[in-house]
Design a protein around this motif. Structure first.
Motif, mmCIF file in Angstrom:
data_model
loop_
_atom_site.group_PDB
_atom_site.id
_atom_site.type_symbol
_atom_site.label_atom_id
_atom_site.label_comp_id
_atom_site.label_asym_id
_atom_site.label_seq_id
_atom_site.Cartn_x
_atom_site.Cartn_y
_atom_site.Cartn_z
ATOM 1 N N TYR B 257 0.077 -50.145 12.339
ATOM 2 C CA TYR B 257 0.898 -49.679 11.766
ATOM 3 C C TYR B 257 1.411 -48.024 12.350
ATOM 4 O O TYR B 257 0.366 -46.865 11.765
ATOM 5 C CB TYR B 257 2.286 -49.698 10.488
ATOM 6 C CG TYR B 257 3.250 -49.805 10.215
ATOM 7 C CD1 TYR B 257 4.291 -50.294 11.348
ATOM 8 C CD2 TYR B 257 3.315 -48.776 9.604
ATOM 9 C CE1 TYR B 257 5.724 -49.354 11.136
ATOM 10 C CE2 TYR B 257 5.155 -48.352 9.296
ATOM 11 C CZ TYR B 257 5.938 -48.451 9.848
ATOM 12 O OH TYR B 257 7.228 -47.876 9.964
ATOM 13 N N TYR B 258 2.139 -47.786 12.865
ATOM 14 C CA TYR B 258 2.452 -46.568 13.838
ATOM 15 C C TYR B 258 2.675 -45.505 12.634
ATOM 16 O O TYR B 258 4.623 -46.839 12.878
ATOM 17 C CB TYR B 258 2.646 -46.860 14.788
ATOM 18 C CG TYR B 258 2.715 -45.245 15.905
ATOM 19 C CD1 TYR B 258 2.017 -44.459 16.397
ATOM 20 C CD2 TYR B 258 4.229 -43.861 15.648
ATOM 21 C CE1 TYR B 258 1.756 -43.296 17.246
ATOM 22 C CE2 TYR B 258 3.704 -42.307 15.655
ATOM 23 C CZ TYR B 258 2.844 -42.685 16.862
ATOM 24 O OH TYR B 258 2.575 -41.205 18.043
ATOM 25 N N LEU B 259 2.903 -44.686 12.232
ATOM 26 C CA LEU B 259 4.186 -44.394 10.927
ATOM 27 C C LEU B 259 5.188 -43.863 11.684
ATOM 28 O O LEU B 259 5.250 -43.132 12.833
ATOM 29 C CB LEU B 259 3.111 -43.556 9.841
ATOM 30 C CG LEU B 259 2.083 -43.942 9.448
ATOM 31 C CD1 LEU B 259 0.987 -43.459 8.520
ATOM 32 C CD2 LEU B 259 3.350 -44.648 7.772
ATOM 33 N N ARG B 262 3.175 -38.926 13.639
ATOM 34 C CA ARG B 262 2.013 -39.432 14.987
ATOM 35 C C ARG B 262 0.034 -39.889 13.897
ATOM 36 O O ARG B 262 -0.139 -39.205 13.939
ATOM 37 C CB ARG B 262 1.522 -38.474 15.747
ATOM 38 C CG ARG B 262 0.720 -38.928 17.086
ATOM 39 C CD ARG B 262 0.008 -38.233 18.188
ATOM 40 N NE ARG B 262 -0.481 -38.430 18.614
ATOM 41 C CZ ARG B 262 -2.237 -38.143 18.709
ATOM 42 N NH1 ARG B 262 -2.432 -37.379 18.624
ATOM 43 N NH2 ARG B 262 -2.638 -39.039 19.511
ATOM 44 N N ALA B 263 0.564 -40.744 13.574
ATOM 45 C CA ALA B 263 -0.631 -41.329 12.953
ATOM 46 C C ALA B 263 -0.078 -42.767 11.808
ATOM 47 O O ALA B 263 1.072 -43.591 12.734
ATOM 48 C CB ALA B 263 -0.325 -40.685 10.685
ATOM 49 N N ALA B 264 -1.578 -43.261 12.278
ATOM 50 C CA ALA B 264 -1.230 -44.432 11.764
ATOM 51 C C ALA B 264 -1.701 -45.428 10.540
ATOM 52 O O ALA B 264 -3.489 -44.567 10.274
ATOM 53 C CB ALA B 264 -2.000 -45.556 13.232
ATOM 54 N N THR B 288 -5.485 -42.657 10.176
ATOM 55 C CA THR B 288 -5.367 -41.983 11.168
ATOM 56 C C THR B 288 -4.886 -41.277 11.170
ATOM 57 O O THR B 288 -3.581 -41.092 11.119
ATOM 58 C CB THR B 288 -5.712 -42.829 12.225
ATOM 59 O OG1 THR B 288 -6.452 -44.208 11.903
ATOM 60 C CG2 THR B 288 -6.169 -41.914 13.300
ATOM 61 N N PRO B 290 -3.992 -37.741 13.597
ATOM 62 C CA PRO B 290 -3.871 -36.801 14.532
ATOM 63 C C PRO B 290 -3.749 -35.184 13.815
ATOM 64 O O PRO B 290 -2.428 -35.170 13.221
ATOM 65 C CB PRO B 290 -3.179 -37.173 15.511
ATOM 66 C CG PRO B 290 -2.997 -38.379 15.454
ATOM 67 C CD PRO B 290 -3.227 -37.994 14.248
ATOM 68 N N ILE B 296 -8.814 -35.778 15.379
ATOM 69 C CA ILE B 296 -8.643 -36.774 14.429
ATOM 70 C C ILE B 296 -9.297 -37.249 13.630
ATOM 71 O O ILE B 296 -10.508 -37.077 13.520
ATOM 72 C CB ILE B 296 -8.493 -38.386 15.647
ATOM 73 C CG1 ILE B 296 -8.039 -38.187 17.075
ATOM 74 C CG2 ILE B 296 -8.105 -39.447 14.880
ATOM 75 C CD1 ILE B 296 -7.929 -39.717 17.759
ATOM 76 N N ASP B 298 -9.594 -39.825 9.872
ATOM 77 C CA ASP B 298 -9.426 -41.193 9.515
ATOM 78 C C ASP B 298 -10.499 -40.919 8.370
ATOM 79 O O ASP B 298 -11.317 -40.635 8.205
ATOM 80 C CB ASP B 298 -10.334 -41.962 10.522
ATOM 81 C CG ASP B 298 -10.044 -42.601 11.713
ATOM 82 O OD1 ASP B 298 -9.087 -43.225 11.936
ATOM 83 O OD2 ASP B 298 -10.892 -42.192 12.472
#
Lengths: 74, 404
Positions: B257-259, B262-264, B288, B290, B296, B298
């Motif tokens: 899921y893309y928040l 910009r992060a997942a 994740t 950036p 990046i 994690d």
């Protein structure tokens, strides 16, 4: 007259081809999905090692995705 | 004939009043060929199947836990040829030094080396990617060769990718110091997976894999423990006996899921069972993030739990009370927790003109294992009531990746 037995193979064909499905996420709306942070397997060499560590220590195996499976590691 | 069909189609489109009738005519039995042509027209292609990127990775990996140290390099090089073929080669080494709890109890610490090489070829044809891979793994007492084939195809406006895979492997097993022992294993893997775009922020992955093994499936050095009143310790050991067949199934679900920034976020659940009575579940959550343009980060947590094999026991009541006997801790009931951190920094090595970009990567995992019915004999105690075993492992991956 359009009978059921005529319609069925046609519908199956269209389903298989995908032409009849209107994508509900249009190509121009997929920029976020194309971001590398959305990849399930960003670094194959690191993921391969990760799966190997777990396969060595655990009885479960398979469906790791990407590089997993068939590593021949006992 | 063809002209007439086209005329009918045009009339059907331009005169809505006769549309239903005309469609019915087009669907008549003699004209299924037309539908075949329509059905094979290309769909949307912006997010279509593509060949893997041209890249090279050089990694140093290290595992240290429970008296076992494993480290070595892994080198992966991938290059496309024309626009339709991609070739890759991987060279991987495990240098193993083992004084694990079961080795200390029943045998002597040892060192060995395993080398794995694999070659693969991917071929892209329209929306279909076909892959062929050959892998060979070689150590002093175990030789394994595996061939894999997979095919994946994009459909439904490229929202869905379906993949099918099959692998077959043959292993030759020997036992160091025992020239008379030799046996084989044949393995077959069947895989089905699906990747589905759910929304413009969400991707779902579903995977299923069935694996069958036939042959000598236990570790030739490991033993089971049984009560022996005649022995000084109150117990003795004999070589393990496993069934010669095993079939396992695994089902995995993954969500990415893309928040809103910009992060997942990603999560994974897998269920596993096999014909030896082992049931396992694992769950993972990862984030994740950036940072600025080049970093990046994690962080991930994984929980794993398994119920042991039907024929596992830490201490059998007597010598050979049943047909199959195991005391391998990987077949016992246990849980593990993993907490991992990783970072990646993007570089542009100007001195290598053919390189587009690169990354420097460092990843660390801490794994803790807690066993429910495997006892630590090195800590002593009443026979059958020794403390349960647990240990922690540190796993490090340091690698450089370049794209060209």
């Amino acid at each position: 007259m359009l009978t059921k037995h005529r319609l069925l193979p046609v519908l199956l064909l269209l389903m298989l081809s995908g032409c009849s499905i209107e994508p509900w996420v249009q190509p121009y709306e997929r920029a976020r999905l194309a971001d590398p942070i959305m990849s399930f397997e960003r670094d194959p060499v690191a993921n391969g090692f990760r799966h190997h560590v777990y396969q060595t220590r655990e009885a479960a195996r398979g469906a790791e995705g990407g590089g997993g499976g068939g590593c021949g590691c006992n | 004939m063809a002209l007439k069909v086209v005329e009918e189609a045009v009339v059907a489109v331009t005169e809505p009043g006769v549309l239903i009738h005309r469609i019915a005519v087009l669907f008549s039995p003699g004209r299924h060929w037309l539908l075949l042509i329509l059905a094979s027209l290309p769909g949307f292609s912006l997010f279509a199947t593509v060949l893997p990127e041209d890249r090279a990775d050089v990694m140093y990996h290290r595992y240290d836990g429970g008296g076992v140290e494993v480290d070595g390099p892994s080198i992966l090089v991938r290059k496309s040829v024309m626009d339709t073929v991609s070739l890759s080669a991987n060279y991987y080494v495990d240098s193993i030094s083992s004084a694990s709890v079961d080795v200390v109890s029943t045998a002597s610490p040892y060192t060995e080396e395993r080398t794995e090489t694999s070659l693969s070829m991917d071929y892209l044809h329209n929306k279909t990617l076909m892959s062929l891979a050959l892998t060979k793994s070689d150590e002093s007492d175990y030789l394994s060769e595996t061939g894999s084939f997979s095919i994946s195809h994009d459909m439904f406006g490229d929202l869905t990718t379906v993949s099918l895979g099959y692998s077959v492997g043959n292993d030759d097993i020997s036992r160091n110091g025992d020239a008379d022992f030799g046996d084989q294993v044949k393995r077959q893997n069947y895989r089905v997976s699906l990747s589905q775009i759910l929304t413009k922020n969400t991707i779902l992955g579903v995977g299923w894999e069935t694996i069958t093994d036939e042959g000598f499936l236990n570790n030739p050095y490991r033993s089971y423990r049984y009560r022996d009143p005649l022995a000084g310790d109150g117990y003795s050991y004999l070589p393990e006996v496993y069934p010669r067949t095993r079939t396992s199934n695994a089902l995995a679900l993954r969500l990415k899921y893309y928040l809103p920034y910009r992060a997942a976020l990603s999560s994974e659940y897998r269920y596993f069972n096999d014909t030896w009575g082992i049931d396992a579940n694992n769950f993972e959550l990862a984030y994740t993030h950036p940072f600025r343009e080049k970093w990046i980060f994690d962080i991930h947590y994984r929980y794993y739990t398994q119920e042991g094999a039907d024929f596992y026991s830490d201490l059998f009541s007597r010598r050979a009370p049943q047909t199959y006997l195991a005391r391998d801790k990987e077949l016992s009931s246990f849980q593990s927790h993993t907490l991992g951190l990783a970072m990646s920094y993007e570089i542009k090595p100007g001195f290598l003109q053919f390189v587009d970009r690169g990354t420097l990567n460092l990843a660390y995992d801490y794994i803790h294992f807690d066993y429910d019915d495997f006892r630590d004999l090195t800590r002593g105690g009443v026979v059958g009531e020794e403390p349960f075993y647990s240990f922690s492992a540190n796993v490090i991956k340091a690698y450089v990746s370049i794209w060209y």
